[in-house]
Design an enzyme around this catalytic site. Structure first.
Site, short mmCIF file in Angstrom:
data_model
loop_
_atom_site.label_atom_id
_atom_site.label_comp_id
_atom_site.label_asym_id
_atom_site.label_seq_id
_atom_site.Cartn_x
_atom_site.Cartn_y
_atom_site.Cartn_z
CE LYS A 169 -45.54 -5.65 12.18
NZ LYS A 169 -45.81 -7.00 12.68
CB THR A 170 -48.86 -2.60 9.58
OG1 THR A 170 -48.80 -3.38 10.76
CG2 THR A 170 -49.71 -3.30 8.56
CG ASP A 218 -45.55 -8.97 9.33
OD1 ASP A 218 -44.78 -8.27 10.03
OD2 ASP A 218 -46.78 -8.95 9.46
CD GLU A 219 -45.54 -10.17 13.87
OE1 GLU A 219 -44.54 -10.01 14.59
OE2 GLU A 219 -46.66 -9.72 14.15
CD GLN A 265 -43.71 -6.41 19.80
OE1 GLN A 265 -44.89 -6.72 19.80
NE2 GLN A 265 -43.25 -5.37 19.12
NE ARG A 285 -48.81 -5.01 22.67
CZ ARG A 285 -48.24 -4.74 21.49
NH1 ARG A 285 -48.96 -4.67 20.41
NH2 ARG A 285 -46.94 -4.53 21.40
#
Length: 742
Positions: A49-50, A236-237, A267, A615
């Site tokens: 994503k980043t 973002d997010e 998420q 994670r």
DNA sequence: AGGTTAGTAATTTTT
DNA sequence: TTACTAACCT
């Protein structure tokens, strides 16, 4: 030779692919290259994503579509903003200036400073921290004669915050959103609180967004200016945005509609902070013609880990739907472990042992994490790791700028910089102790209100009147003189030197030097660190302006240590080995969440579980204990329903013999939990029942318990016994865990 | 005014 | 169990 020519011709026919694009997979490229119109990028965990976000930003600049200042790039955390800035300048191979890149709050604050007068503020308004907010609200409630015992200020704070999250200004609360708090006085108190904020030239975090939305709605010319300025918007997010943030984005995206939101509905774990998962779920409706790109190639985790996470999250109803697939060739791996244990101590021992074992096998401690649902759960593991001598680091807790000593110091600086900053002055007026108690503080307030003057001026008056006794009067006089001197000093000396002097002369550093508590030295260190950080700013004013929004969290990642943190804090991080302890009904999913939010809350808890599992890169160890001490007394617990939702084939169950039988009546009682629960199917063999039949116990019979030893039954209820143990005192335990003696 | 004690409540926390 | 707050005593 001919072949060579034709290849060369084809290569020159299309423009060469920039290196930064060639490193992306097809779906990532689609997310980067779809530049115009609304775009939603659904980025599953570990799908890059980043990289997509920063590459897209770079691509906008490199392709000449936009100048740096024409892109609005929004994140939630300072950390994410910093990361994006760093990666962007690395990609462009030069530092980038003039960006509108930052957190929602920082960007809103920047806009608000330009147009503050439109909402009755000056551009040098103060941004209050949570502490200031609480004190101010308490004052307002006190003044309105609200019974603070019956109606705790925190309750109203939550109500007001929620209104602000939803874009509702004081005086505009719709009927559907009213609150019955304090006999329907919430709205009036909200208005009074806002009036106080304006009088103090201050705003809280929620106001930053709300004020800007009000300004953009009410001033067409201002809105136009921003439409001309921002050609592209990056978010973002997106799954964590609340309604007012959505409104803000929508207003700014009107017209060109070049808005790209990146997020993952699976998420979304911050609904309790006002985040509305609906924002991401209805993106297509909000922005008709929107393109949706799904990033589903996961480069992080092994196949069993992905399978477990996917299988679990598939239970949720309200989701856009996405399937993680392994993007790696080496993705086979160990099955997810589910370990059943007798009690919390045994669970901590198990985790400790495996940590040591994996360390011997060459995995560094920095690649291991223990992720818990609630902060208090870290303690058991800390104790165990201390015993074993395994270094660890606990993340979260109080942020640097939230610590009392930092806030106190900043209050001194604020009150020095501005005599009108009443909240700052009030915070430190009697810190360190100066003999100024309730009577003195009350007198200060009365004088200030009657004379329409700031507290510091009122303090000057009181120092020369005979309202107060000699001792507090002298204290006030000294304090007022000090502030006058510090203010003058600030004019001609460097702000760092002045700050150091303020902390010395006020007696504040001495206060901590004389403090015998074990935290005191750490606090002094923090103050030094604060002074050091001030050096990065050109002036006290610049420092104070930034501190509320961008003061960094203190946790430096130094040394080889195991990470201990909450699942919330772990979002966005990854580790080779992840422990997920405490998967028990009531604890995870959290009973309180379920009580408050029902089925929706259960889905959010499940997303939290999904975040936890994803994670892990190589191995994920989930565990639950049959017995746990909660608030000092022992309670038995049944395994989390999430354990039943893992795919049997990808999971390896261990330690089955100690598990209690399927839920007799849960120790957490009936309540809403039972209402929201699906009927559970207990697979035979998966939760093996203890072979020993549970005998009947009579009140007064003597029993033995593995953990507590001998005792006598004092009450029998529903499969549970109250027992007065000889050594351990009174406990309530499951009947199946005790045996009759004699 | 300030320290002591008794009573009560108890998740998650990007800004 | 612990940690925080509010009444209470000195």
């Amino acid at each position: 030779m001919f072949a060579g020519c034709s290849i060369a011709a084809r290569v020159t026919a299309t423009p060469p692919l920039p290196a930064y694009l060639s490193r992306l997979n097809p779906e990532q490229r689609a997310a980067v290259e779809t530049l115009d119109g609304p775009l939603l990028v659904l980025a599953g965990a570990g799908t890059g994503k980043t990289r997509v976000l920063t590459t897209r930003f770079a691509h906008l600049l490199m392709s000449g579509r936009a100048q740096p200042h024409q892109v609005l790039a929004v994140t939630f955390t300072n950390k994410a903003a910093r990361e994006m800035r760093e990666r962007l300048s690395a990609m462009l191979q030069r530092p980038v200036e003039g960006l509108w890149l930052g957190t929602f709050h920082a960007l809103a604050a920047r806009m608000l400073r330009r147009h503050a007068e439109l909402v009755g503020l000056r551009s040098d308004f103060t941004i209050l921290d949570t502490d200031d907010q609480a004190r101010l609200l308490k004052q307002v409630m006190d003044a309105a004669g609200v019974d603070l015992k019956r109606w705790p200020p925190n309750g109203l704070m939550a109500v007001i915050q929620r209104w602000k999250d939803r874009g509702i200004a004081a005086g505009k609360v719709p009927v559907a959103e009213t609150s019955d708090y304090a006999n329907n006085r919430a709205e009036a108190l909200y208005a009074a609180y806002q009036a106080r904020l304006v009088a103090l030239n201050a705003c809280d975090f929620g106001d930053l967004l709300l004020h800007v939305v009000e300004i953009l709605r009410g001033n067409e010319d201002v809105l136009q200016r921003y439409h001309r300025l921002f050609r592209y918007i990056l978010v973002d997010e997106y799954q964590d945005t609340n309604l007012v943030q959505y409104m803000w984005l929508r207003l700014l995206a009107q017209g060109h509609r070049n808005i790209c939101c990146v997020g993952d509905d699976d998420q979304s774990i911050y609904s309790w902070r006002g985040a509305e998962i609906e924002n991401i779920l209805r993106f297509e409706k909000d922005f008709p013609g929107a393109v949706i790109v799904r990033l589903e190639s996961n480069y992080r985790s092994t196949r069993p880990i992905l399978a477990a996470a996917s299988h679990l999250i598939a239970r949720n109803e309200g989701r856009l739907g996405k399937t993680l697939r392994s993007g790696r060739n080496d993705a086979s791996g160990e099955r997810v472990r589910v370990v059943s244990l007798w009690d919390g101590d045994e669970e901590a021992r198990m985790v400790g042992e495996r940590i040591e074992q994996e360390q011997r096998r060459g995995i560094s401690l920095a690649e291991m994490a223990i992720l818990v649902r609630a902060g208090f759960q870290t303690r058991a593991f800390e104790e165990r790791l201390v015993t074993l001598g395994v270094p660890y680091r606990v993340f979260g807790g109080a942020k640097f700028y939230e610590r009392a000593e930092i806030r106190d110091a900043i209050a001194y600086f604020r009150a020095s910089a501005s005599a009108a900053d009443d909240l700052a002055f009030e915070r430190i007026v009697n810190t360190p102790k100066r003999g100024l108690g309730d009577t003195a503080i009350n007198a200060l307030h009365v004088t200030a209100r009657e004379g329409q003057m700031p507290l510091q001026v009122a303090a000057g008056r009181l120092a020369t009147s005979d309202v107060l006794r000699p001792r507090p009067r002298a204290s006030l006089r000294e304090l007022v003189e000090n502030f006058a001197r510090w203010r003058a000093l600030l004019e001609r000396e460097s702000h760092v030197v002045t700050a150091a002097q303020i902390l010395e002369e006020s007696g504040y550093t001495d206060m901590w030097k004389q403090d015998r508590s074990p935290e005191a030295p750490g606090r002094l260190d923090n103050l030094k660190e604060l002074l050091r950080a001030m050096g990065d700013f050109p002036s006290m004013a610049a420092f104070l302006e930034h501190i509320a929004l961008v003061m960094e969290n203190d946790d430096k990642a130094e040394g080889d240590k195991v990470s201990l943190m909450t699942l919330h804090a772990a979002k966005g991080l990854e580790f080779d080995l992840v422990f997920l302890p405490g998967w028990e009904e009531g604890l995870f999913p959290s009973q309180r969440s379920l009580d408050e939010g029902g089925a929706k809350a259960l889905e959010e808890e499940r997303r939290l579980a999904y975040v936890g599992i994803t994670r892990a890169r190589k191995l994920c160890v989930i565990s639950h204990a049959a017995n746990r001490r909660i608030y000092g007394n022992w309670t038995s617990s049944i395994p989390s329903r999430f354990l039943d939702e893992l795919p049997e084939g990808e999971v390896q169950r261990e330690g089955a013999d100690l598990r209690p039988k399927a839920p007799p009546a849960s120790v957490f009682g009936g309540g809403p939990l039972m209402g929201t629960r699906q009927p559970r199917v207990i697979e035979a063999g998966a939760w093996e029942v203890q072979s020993r039949p549970v005998p009947d116990f009579a009140v007064g019979s003597r029993v033995f318990h593995q953990k507590f030893g001998y005792g006598r039954v004092t009450a029998v209820e529903d499969g549970r016994l109250d027992i007065e143990f000889e050594k351990a005192g009174p406990k309530r335990v499951m009947a199946s865990f005790v045996e009759a003696v004699q």
